[in-house]
Design an enzyme around this catalytic site. Structure first.
Site, PDB file in Angstrom:
ATOM      1  CD  GLU A 215      -8.263  -3.985  -0.586  1.00 46.96           C
ATOM      2  OE1 GLU A 215      -7.250  -3.186  -1.014  1.00 46.96           O
ATOM      3  OE2 GLU A 215      -8.232  -4.660   0.352  1.00 46.96           O
TER       4      GLU A 215
ATOM      5  CG  HIS B  54      -7.912  -1.034   2.636  1.00 41.40           C
ATOM      6  ND1 HIS B  54      -8.436  -1.600   3.737  1.00 41.40           N
ATOM      7  CD2 HIS B  54      -6.526  -2.009   1.783  1.00 41.40           C
ATOM      8  CE1 HIS B  54      -7.629  -2.926   3.695  1.00 41.40           C
ATOM      9  NE2 HIS B  54      -6.412  -3.064   2.666  1.00 41.40           N
TER      10      HIS B  54
ATOM     11  CG  HIS C  65      -1.987  -1.013   1.308  1.00 42.89           C
ATOM     12  ND1 HIS C  65      -2.789  -1.560   0.081  1.00 42.89           N
ATOM     13  CD2 HIS C  65      -2.823  -1.476   2.088  1.00 42.89           C
ATOM     14  CE1 HIS C  65      -3.552  -2.682   0.067  1.00 42.89           C
ATOM     15  NE2 HIS C  65      -3.740  -2.775   1.739  1.00 42.89           N
TER      16      HIS C  65
END
Length: 372
Positions: free
Chosen positions: A337, A200, A126
Site C-alpha cells: 500500500e 489495498h 482505513h
C-alpha cells in the site's frame, strides 16, 4: 446483462491487431439496493483488469506468465455479499485515511476530531466503520491511443466518520499498452482535513488462491521503516533496516526471515509495517518495489510519488472463500500500500497528510508487469 463497449485497435509489435477496450456490466446490488457496476479494462497485450464501483475495488487482474499463460493475480470475490460481509479490504481504495490513526483522534489548528476506533478499540483503521471501501463510487470511462481508463468519484460529507470538511475524491485506474496499471488519486476539501488514500489489493503473482506468497522475492527501496508499538501504531522511531529482517534493499524471499525472533515481526505477526521509501524529491516518481514470483516468472515493478509503503503479508487471512471457490489461507496474498505514514496526523516529524481548501491532493502509483 446489458454491456457497452468502447473499442480501440492498436498495432502490436508482431504486426497483429489486438482489441483495446473498456466494457461496462452490472455486478450486483448492495444490501441497500444500490446498483454496482463492473468495468473491464483490456490492453493490446491482453492484460485485463476488472474494477467494481463498490469500494473502487480492483476485483481481477489478469497477467501473463513467462509462457504466455494468463492468471488472476489479485484476491477477491465473485459476489457483493462477500464484499459487504467478510472482505478484509480486498482490492479496495481505503480512506479518507488509509492505515491507522492512533487512539482514533487528531487535531488540526487546535481543534480535536474524534473518529471510530474500529481497530480493536485502539485506532481508526482505513477511514473508520464506513470508509471509502464501503461506498459506491460514480464512474466514467476514457479511451486514448495507448490506454484505457475508468475514473471513479465519491463525495464524503463534512463529519463523515468524524473527519472535517466536504471531501471530493477521484481515483483513476489506467491500463496502458506498456503493461502499466496506473492509479491516480485526487481530492479537494472545503475545510482543513487529513487525506491519505491507497489501494489495498492483495497480490499473489502465482495466481489468486495458488499457495502462499512466501516464495515471492521482494525488493523495497527503503533504508528505514517505522517502528510500531503493541497496537501497531508508530512510535515515531525510523529504524535503519541494516542487520534486521526488514532489509529488502536486495531481493529476498518473503518467507526467508519472517519467523525470525525479532520483536517487530512478533508484534505484526509477520510483516505489517510501513517502509520509508528512498526519495529523489518530494513528489518524484521513484522506483519503490520489485515483486517476483520465480515459478511463473511474473514480475511487478512499483513506482510511486508517495513517501512510504505498507507491506502486509496476509497475516490474518483465515480461509476466506474467494473467486471460483478458491480458499485464501494464511499468507496467501500480500498488500503493498503506497501511502503516507500511519498516524501521521499525530506525528509532527512525519510527512504531513493535512489537506486544506484551495489545495489539491494528487498522487500517482504505477504497477508495471513483465516476466523474467
Amino acid at each position: 446483462m446489458k454491456k457497452y463497449t468502447l473499442t480501440l485497435f492498436a498495432l502490436a509489435t508482431a504486426g497483429l491487431c489486438f482489441a483495446q477496450s473498456v466494457k461496462e456490466s452490472d455486478f450486483g446490488k448492495t444490501k441497500d439496493g444500490e446498483l454496482v457496476k463492473e468495468y473491464t479494462l483490456k490492453n493490446n497485450k491482453g492484460t485485463e483488469a476488472k474494477i467494481i464501483t463498490y469500494g473502487a475495488i480492483i476485483r481481477e487482474l489478469w497477467v501473463a506468465d513467462r509462457n504466455g499463460k494468463k492468471d488472476d493475480v489479485v484476491l477477491g470475490f465473485d459476489n457483493m455479499q462477500s464484499y459487504e460481509t467478510i472482505s478484509p479490504y480486498f482490492g479496495a481504495v481505503v480512506g479518507r485515511y488509509g492505515n491507522r490513526i492512533g487512539d482514533g483522534k487528531f487535531s488540526i489548528d487546535g481543534t480535536e476530531y474524534n473518529l471510530p476506533k474500529n481497530n480493536n478499540g485502539v485506532a481508526c483503521l482505513h477511514g473508520g466503520n464506513v470508509g471509502f471501501d464501503k461506498k459506491v463510487w460514480k464512474a466514467q470511462t476514457k479511451v486514448s491511443d495507448n490506454a484505457v481508463s475508468v475514473i471513479l468519484s465519491v463525495v464524503s460529507p463534512d463529519g463523515d466518520q468524524g473527519f472535517p470538511g466536504n471531501l471530493k475524491a477521484t481515483v483513476t485506474y489506467t491500463l496502458n499498452n506498456n503493461n502499466e496499471f496506473i492509479v491516480n488519486y485526487k481530492a479537494t476539501t472545503d475545510k482543513p482535513t487529513v487525506c491519505n488514500l491507497t489501494n489495498h489489493s492483495y497480490f499473489n503473482l502465482a495466481g489468486a488462491g495458488k499457495g502462499t506468497i512466501l516464495n515471492h522475492e521482494l525488493t523495497i527501496n527503503a533504508d528505514k521503516f517505522t517502528v510500531v508499538d503493541k497496537n501497531l501504531i508508530p512510535t515515531g522511531e525510523l529504524r535503519d533496516v541494516t542487520d534486521t529482517p526488514f532489509d529488502f534493499r536486495q531481493p529476498k524471499a518473503i518467507g526467508s526471515r519472517i519467523e525470525f525472533d525479532y520483536k517487530q515481526l512478533k508484534l505484526g505477526k509477520g510483516y505489517d509495517h510501513n517502509f520509508v521509501l528512498n526519495k529523489t524529491g518530494d513528489k518524484a516518481m521513484d522506483f519503490a518495489i520489485r515483486l517476483y514470483e520465480p515459478i511463473s516468472g511474473r514480475e511487478m515493478l512499483v513506482y510511486t510519488q508517495e513517501p512510504g509503503v505498507q507491506f502486509y503479508c496476509g497475516n490474518v487471512l483465515q480461509g476466506e472463500k474467494g473467486k471460483d471457490g478458491k480458499i485464501y489461507h494464511y499468507r496467501y496474498g500480500l498488500a503493498l500500500e503506497t501511502q503516507h505514514f500511519p498516524d501521521s496526523p499525530n506525528q509532527k516529524s512525519f510527512p504531513s497528510t493535512t489537506l486544506r481548501p484551495n489545495e489539491v491532493y494528487d498522487t500517482t502509483t504505477i504497477f508495471k508487469f513483465q516476466v523474467q
